[in-house]
Design a protein around this motif. Structure first.
Motif, PDB file in Angstrom:
ATOM      1  N   ASN A   9       0.857  -1.174   0.000  1.00 54.12           N
ATOM      2  CA  ASN A   9       0.000   0.000   0.000  1.00 54.12           C
ATOM      3  C   ASN A   9       0.899   1.231   0.000  1.00 54.12           C
ATOM      4  O   ASN A   9       1.797   1.352   0.819  1.00 54.12           O
ATOM      5  CB  ASN A   9      -0.881  -0.019   1.254  1.00 54.12           C
ATOM      6  CG  ASN A   9      -1.918   1.070   1.231  1.00 54.12           C
ATOM      7  OD1 ASN A   9      -1.651   2.197   0.853  1.00 54.12           O
ATOM      8  ND2 ASN A   9      -3.119   0.734   1.640  1.00 54.12           N
ATOM      9  N   PRO A  44     -14.559   1.128  12.146  1.00 59.12           N
ATOM     10  CA  PRO A  44     -14.245   0.836  10.742  1.00 59.12           C
ATOM     11  C   PRO A  44     -13.145   1.748  10.170  1.00 59.12           C
ATOM     12  O   PRO A  44     -12.244   1.274   9.468  1.00 59.12           O
ATOM     13  CB  PRO A  44     -15.580   1.050  10.012  1.00 59.12           C
ATOM     14  CG  PRO A  44     -16.611   0.806  11.068  1.00 59.12           C
ATOM     15  CD  PRO A  44     -16.000   1.337  12.339  1.00 59.12           C
ATOM     16  N   GLN A  45     -13.189   3.037  10.490  1.00 57.34           N
ATOM     17  CA  GLN A  45     -12.155   3.966  10.019  1.00 57.34           C
ATOM     18  C   GLN A  45     -10.813   3.638  10.664  1.00 57.34           C
ATOM     19  O   GLN A  45      -9.771   3.704  10.013  1.00 57.34           O
ATOM     20  CB  GLN A  45     -12.546   5.409  10.350  1.00 57.34           C
ATOM     21  CG  GLN A  45     -13.743   5.908   9.586  1.00 57.34           C
ATOM     22  CD  GLN A  45     -14.187   7.253  10.125  1.00 57.34           C
ATOM     23  OE1 GLN A  45     -14.670   7.347  11.248  1.00 57.34           O
ATOM     24  NE2 GLN A  45     -14.002   8.293   9.315  1.00 57.34           N
ATOM     25  N   ASN A  47      -9.778   0.673  11.730  1.00 51.87           N
ATOM     26  CA  ASN A  47      -9.254  -0.535  11.099  1.00 51.87           C
ATOM     27  C   ASN A  47      -8.730  -0.258   9.696  1.00 51.87           C
ATOM     28  O   ASN A  47      -7.733  -0.848   9.270  1.00 51.87           O
ATOM     29  CB  ASN A  47     -10.321  -1.637  11.074  1.00 51.87           C
ATOM     30  CG  ASN A  47     -10.481  -2.285  12.426  1.00 51.87           C
ATOM     31  OD1 ASN A  47      -9.542  -2.376  13.203  1.00 51.87           O
ATOM     32  ND2 ASN A  47     -11.685  -2.744  12.715  1.00 51.87           N
ATOM     33  N   GLU A  48      -9.369   0.645   8.981  1.00 51.18           N
ATOM     34  CA  GLU A  48      -8.907   1.021   7.642  1.00 51.18           C
ATOM     35  C   GLU A  48      -7.519   1.672   7.714  1.00 51.18           C
ATOM     36  O   GLU A  48      -6.643   1.367   6.905  1.00 51.18           O
ATOM     37  CB  GLU A  48      -9.923   1.965   7.007  1.00 51.18           C
ATOM     38  CG  GLU A  48      -9.647   2.302   5.563  1.00 51.18           C
ATOM     39  CD  GLU A  48     -10.746   3.174   4.968  1.00 51.18           C
ATOM     40  OE1 GLU A  48     -10.414   4.224   4.410  1.00 51.18           O
ATOM     41  OE2 GLU A  48     -11.931   2.792   5.088  1.00 51.18           O
ATOM     42  N   HIS A  51      -4.935  -0.961   8.545  1.00 55.22           N
ATOM     43  CA  HIS A  51      -4.669  -1.768   7.358  1.00 55.22           C
ATOM     44  C   HIS A  51      -3.725  -1.032   6.397  1.00 55.22           C
ATOM     45  O   HIS A  51      -2.827  -1.642   5.807  1.00 55.22           O
ATOM     46  CB  HIS A  51      -5.981  -2.123   6.650  1.00 55.22           C
ATOM     47  CG  HIS A  51      -5.788  -2.945   5.431  1.00 55.22           C
ATOM     48  ND1 HIS A  51      -5.452  -4.283   5.482  1.00 55.22           N
ATOM     49  CD2 HIS A  51      -5.853  -2.622   4.116  1.00 55.22           C
ATOM     50  CE1 HIS A  51      -5.325  -4.743   4.251  1.00 55.22           C
ATOM     51  NE2 HIS A  51      -5.566  -3.755   3.406  1.00 55.22           N
TER      52      HIS A  51
END
Length: 116
Positions: A9, A44-45, A47-48, A51
């Motif tokens: 990434n 969720p943000q 964890n994003e 990641h």
């Protein structure tokens, strides 16, 4: 210098390049990010982001504290200081999330100490 091929990434690489003027000048250091989550809608943000920084993360541990309605996450990284700082700052900007970083004193490139 690291290249884009070193990472799955490019986001963390771009952050680090911006923070260092386009060149990796700093050696990697071990760091621990302490993260407290008080708003579960931010997960969720969170964890994003984790990641996106996965190439630098050695491991993480999450502990729910149900009686206080918070979750505590420890994230261990091996990264240049600007990368750790960028992740900590981005996590801290999420609503209901606090993050602080602690760094090792050495970069791992010092001469081995004779401990005997």
């Amino acid at each position: 210098m690291r290249t884009a091929q070193d990472h799955g990434n490019l986001f963390p690489l771009c952050i680090a390049m911006l923070c260092t003027g386009g060149i990796f000048l700093e050696a990697n250091r071990i760091a621990v990010l302490g993260v407290i989550v008080e708003d579960m809608q931010a997960v969720p943000q969170l964890n994003e982001l984790l990641h996106a920084y996965a190439p630098y993360i050695i491991g993480r541990m999450g502990l729910p504290c149900r009686e206080r309605h918070v979750s505590i996450i420890s994230v261990v990284l091996d990264a240049p200081q600007p990368v750790v700082s960028a992740l900590s700052g981005k996590l801290g900007q999420l609503p209901g999330v606090s993050a602080k970083a602690t760094y090792s004193k050495n970069t791992g490139h010092e001469k081995e100490r004779n401990l005997s």
